[in-house]
Write a protein that holds these residues in place. Structure first.
Motif, short mmCIF file in Angstrom:
data_model
loop_
_atom_site.label_atom_id
_atom_site.label_comp_id
_atom_site.label_asym_id
_atom_site.label_seq_id
_atom_site.Cartn_x
_atom_site.Cartn_y
_atom_site.Cartn_z
N GLU A 23 1.00 3.04 -3.45
CA GLU A 23 -0.23 3.38 -4.16
C GLU A 23 -0.15 4.75 -4.84
O GLU A 23 -0.72 4.95 -5.90
CB GLU A 23 -1.41 3.35 -3.18
CG GLU A 23 -1.84 1.94 -2.82
CD GLU A 23 -3.05 1.93 -1.91
OE1 GLU A 23 -3.70 0.88 -1.81
OE2 GLU A 23 -3.33 2.97 -1.27
N THR B 113 0.83 -1.21 0.00
CA THR B 113 0.00 0.00 0.00
C THR B 113 0.86 1.26 0.00
O THR B 113 0.38 2.33 -0.37
CB THR B 113 -0.93 0.03 1.22
OG1 THR B 113 -0.15 -0.04 2.43
CG2 THR B 113 -1.89 -1.14 1.20
N ARG C 95 -10.04 5.45 9.84
CA ARG C 95 -10.41 5.08 8.46
C ARG C 95 -11.87 5.36 8.17
O ARG C 95 -12.23 5.71 7.04
CB ARG C 95 -10.11 3.59 8.23
CG ARG C 95 -10.29 3.12 6.78
CD ARG C 95 -9.42 3.92 5.80
NE ARG C 95 -9.48 3.47 4.43
CZ ARG C 95 -10.49 3.61 3.59
NH1 ARG C 95 -11.60 4.18 4.01
NH2 ARG C 95 -10.40 3.19 2.35
N TYR D 285 -12.42 -3.78 3.31
CA TYR D 285 -10.99 -3.86 3.02
C TYR D 285 -10.26 -4.73 4.03
O TYR D 285 -9.48 -5.62 3.65
CB TYR D 285 -10.39 -2.46 3.01
CG TYR D 285 -8.91 -2.43 2.72
CD1 TYR D 285 -8.41 -2.86 1.49
CD2 TYR D 285 -8.00 -2.00 3.68
CE1 TYR D 285 -7.06 -2.85 1.22
CE2 TYR D 285 -6.65 -1.97 3.41
CZ TYR D 285 -6.18 -2.40 2.19
OH TYR D 285 -4.84 -2.39 1.93
N LEU E 12 -7.08 5.80 -2.07
CA LEU E 12 -7.07 4.32 -2.05
C LEU E 12 -6.99 3.82 -0.61
O LEU E 12 -7.62 4.40 0.27
CB LEU E 12 -5.91 3.81 -2.90
CG LEU E 12 -5.95 4.23 -4.38
CD1 LEU E 12 -4.74 3.72 -5.11
CD2 LEU E 12 -7.22 3.74 -5.05
N TYR E 13 -6.19 2.80 -0.34
CA TYR E 13 -6.23 2.15 0.97
C TYR E 13 -5.02 2.44 1.84
O TYR E 13 -4.87 1.85 2.91
CB TYR E 13 -6.40 0.65 0.78
CG TYR E 13 -7.75 0.31 0.21
CD1 TYR E 13 -8.90 0.45 0.98
CD2 TYR E 13 -7.89 -0.11 -1.10
CE1 TYR E 13 -10.15 0.16 0.47
CE2 TYR E 13 -9.14 -0.40 -1.63
CZ TYR E 13 -10.27 -0.26 -0.84
OH TYR E 13 -11.51 -0.54 -1.36
N ARG E 14 -4.15 3.34 1.39
CA ARG E 14 -3.04 3.74 2.26
C ARG E 14 -3.57 4.48 3.49
O ARG E 14 -2.89 4.57 4.51
CB ARG E 14 -2.05 4.61 1.50
CG ARG E 14 -2.67 5.85 0.88
CD ARG E 14 -1.75 6.48 -0.15
NE ARG E 14 -2.40 7.61 -0.79
CZ ARG E 14 -1.83 8.80 -0.92
NH1 ARG E 14 -0.62 9.01 -0.50
NH2 ARG E 14 -2.48 9.78 -1.52
N GLN F 285 -7.60 -7.38 2.56
CA GLN F 285 -6.32 -7.49 3.27
C GLN F 285 -6.60 -8.02 4.68
O GLN F 285 -6.51 -7.29 5.66
CB GLN F 285 -5.61 -6.13 3.33
CG GLN F 285 -5.16 -5.59 1.99
CD GLN F 285 -4.01 -6.41 1.38
OE1 GLN F 285 -3.41 -7.26 2.05
NE2 GLN F 285 -3.71 -6.16 0.12
N PHE G 13 -3.51 2.83 6.95
CA PHE G 13 -2.22 2.51 7.54
C PHE G 13 -2.25 2.56 9.06
O PHE G 13 -1.78 1.64 9.74
CB PHE G 13 -1.16 3.48 6.99
CG PHE G 13 0.22 3.27 7.55
CD1 PHE G 13 1.03 2.25 7.08
CD2 PHE G 13 0.70 4.11 8.54
CE1 PHE G 13 2.30 2.06 7.60
CE2 PHE G 13 1.98 3.93 9.06
CZ PHE G 13 2.77 2.90 8.58
N THR H 232 4.03 8.59 -0.23
CA THR H 232 3.15 7.85 0.69
C THR H 232 3.88 7.51 1.98
O THR H 232 3.32 7.64 3.07
CB THR H 232 2.65 6.56 0.01
OG1 THR H 232 1.96 6.90 -1.18
CG2 THR H 232 1.71 5.81 0.93
#
Length: 476
Positions: A145, A142, A410, A293, A423-425, A298, A428, A151
């Motif tokens: 991304e 990730t 999140r 997600y 996106l999905y970073r 993941q 983290f 990132t």
């Protein structure tokens, strides 16, 4: 010749043992490993996928680069210091330093994790090894991304700062001694670490929990007329300073002037339907997207967390009901996470459960709401299990708040039009809160003197940490 080599090796080993350098050698190896990975990444992929903006970094002076990065960063978000760091790293000798800085951030994070929650009774070397593998328990890919440099600077570097700051926060909460130079150092780390929307929100909540707990303890002591316990004034003042700092950072992140302008531009580029959503729609969208997600796409980190929770409850309790409460979260992750492809061969409609979010086109279909029920049930049971493990202690309140706060970092992305652009970073810090709880559960198993369960749990962390790193290497 062989005798000279053996003598030299013996002296080196003696020196390392006398100065207790063995744990630092573990972190050094961890750092070198990341240097090799990033070197091959540079050769195969390149440093970054993000352009330098409206400035020619190579042909501009360092002062011009810093000035541009500072002003440009402030126009976008409250994370402008990381914009400055990113541009400076790109400027210095063609970006030669960014890999050591990011690799060092992983090492610092592992070191701080081991200092914050050391595994009780474990040797410093093993504690260092396990903390390094624990840091790897999140999807490393990730970080690429939106560019490996940008990132990582925006997520990995704040993590290193905020975990270092949390060491001081822990010491002041427990009333432990902090050296004079530790106060400005820990405050600086906490300031830099919370120069981020997600970390400032998370640590505002955590420091609030700590303050409330301290106040409650004072009230209870006065009620029971217990005055024998010494009060550490410097620690309490430092805790209040941390709370005020996190409150200020959180308020600043929420009210940052460029938020509205940035939101408008992101709506046009990424998420036009955002304008038609009500506040509860946005919150629900963030919830659905997050749970989908971490459960289906993941599932590694959450699965390991539920498995270790299950192991810890089984070690602590013989009550069948408690054990069932611990088994169900791991079962949910098995069916809808790791084992989903296996179960979908028998029950093909299970694939629809977390397949898409509820929207204006499918709000009358019950299957989307079933995923909501399952996700809420999973969160509820994990909270219950945390209480069962840490019982009526501050740990149960803190780690429950940490887990829920990680989820909220999140969930709040539903209020941002960059939900799909980032996106999905953005998950983290959620992964990192789960990793902290995983690492703490290892200590709990160790304290229970259950060697088989503890060794099995350590084996799980090491095995999946290795696979996560191997997945990154194979991607390169």
């Amino acid at each position: 010749m062989a005798n000279k080599i053996n003598a030299l090796t013996g002296r080196a080993g003696k020196f390392i043992k006398e100065h207790q350098l063995a744990p630092y050698l573990v972190y050094a190896v961890f750092f070198i490993l990341f240097m090799f990975i990033y070197r091959f990444m540079f050769l195969n992929i390149g440093d970054d996928a993000v352009a330098g903006g409206h400035i020619d970094i190579e042909n501009s002076s360092m002062r011009e680069v810093i000035s541009f990065a500072y002003s440009h960063g402030r126009e976008i978000f409250c994370r402008y210091w990381y914009t400055v760091i990113c541009y400076v790293l790109r400027k210095i000798h063609g970006g030669i330093l960014w890999r050591p800085v990011i690799g060092g951030s992983y090492v610092v994070s592992a070191f701080a994790l081991g200092k914050l929650f050391p595994i009780s009774g474990e040797t410093p070397v093993k504690n260092a090894v396990i903390s390094c593998f624990a840091i790897l328990l999140f999807p490393l890919l990730t970080m690429g991304e939106a560019g490996w440099l940008s990132t990582s600077v925006v997520y990995v570097l704040p993590l290193a700062f905020v975990l270092c700051g949390a060491i001081g926060l822990k010491k002041c909460f427990l009333g432990q001694r902090i050296r004079w130079y530790g106060y400005p150092f820990y405050l600086f780390c906490m300031y830099m670490g919370t120069c981020h929307e997600q970390t400032s929100t998370l640590f505002f909540g955590l420091t609030l929990v700590m303050i409330c707990w301290k106040i409650l303890q004072i009230i209870l002591r006065k009620k029971n007329k217990q005055t024998s316990e010494a009060i550490s004034v410097p620690s309490d003042v430092f805790l209040i300073l941390n709370f005020l700092l996190c409150t200020f950072q959180c308020f600043r992140a929420v009210t940052w002037p460029s938020n509205t302008e940035r939101l408008s531009s992101e709506i046009r580029l990424w998420f036009v339907e955002y304008l038609s959503l009500e506040p509860y729609d946005k919150l629900y969208l963030g919830f659905q997207d997050t749970m989908k997600y971490i459960i289906t796409r993941q599932p590694m980190t959450l699965t390991i967390l539920t498995v270790l929770i299950c192991m810890t409850v089984f070690v602590m309790y013989r009550d069948t009901f408690y054990r069932i409460l611990a088994v169900i979260p791991a079962g949910i992750m098995l069916v809808f996470g790791f084992g989903s492809s296996f179960f979908e061969t028998w029950f093909p409609d299970l694939d629809y459960l977390f397949g898409e979010n509820v929207g204006i086109r499918n709000f009358i279909n019950i299957r989307q709401y079933m995923s909501t029920i399952i996700a809420l049930f999973l969160i509820f049971l994990i909270m219950i299990d945390i209480y069962l493990i840490f019982r009526q202690t501050f740990g149960s309140l803190f780690f429950a708040a940490l887990f829920f706060g990680g989820l909220c970092t999140r969930f709040i992305m539903g209020f941002s039009a960059s939900l799909y652009a980032s996106l999905y970073r953005t998950a983290f810090f959620l992964f990192m809160t789960m990793i902290v709880i995983i690492f703490r559960l290892l200590s709990e198993l160790r304290m229970r003197s259950h060697d088989k369960a503890y060794k099995a749990a350590v084996g799980i962390v090491v095995f999946f940490g290795t696979l996560s790193l191997l997945d990154l290497i194979l991607h390169i």
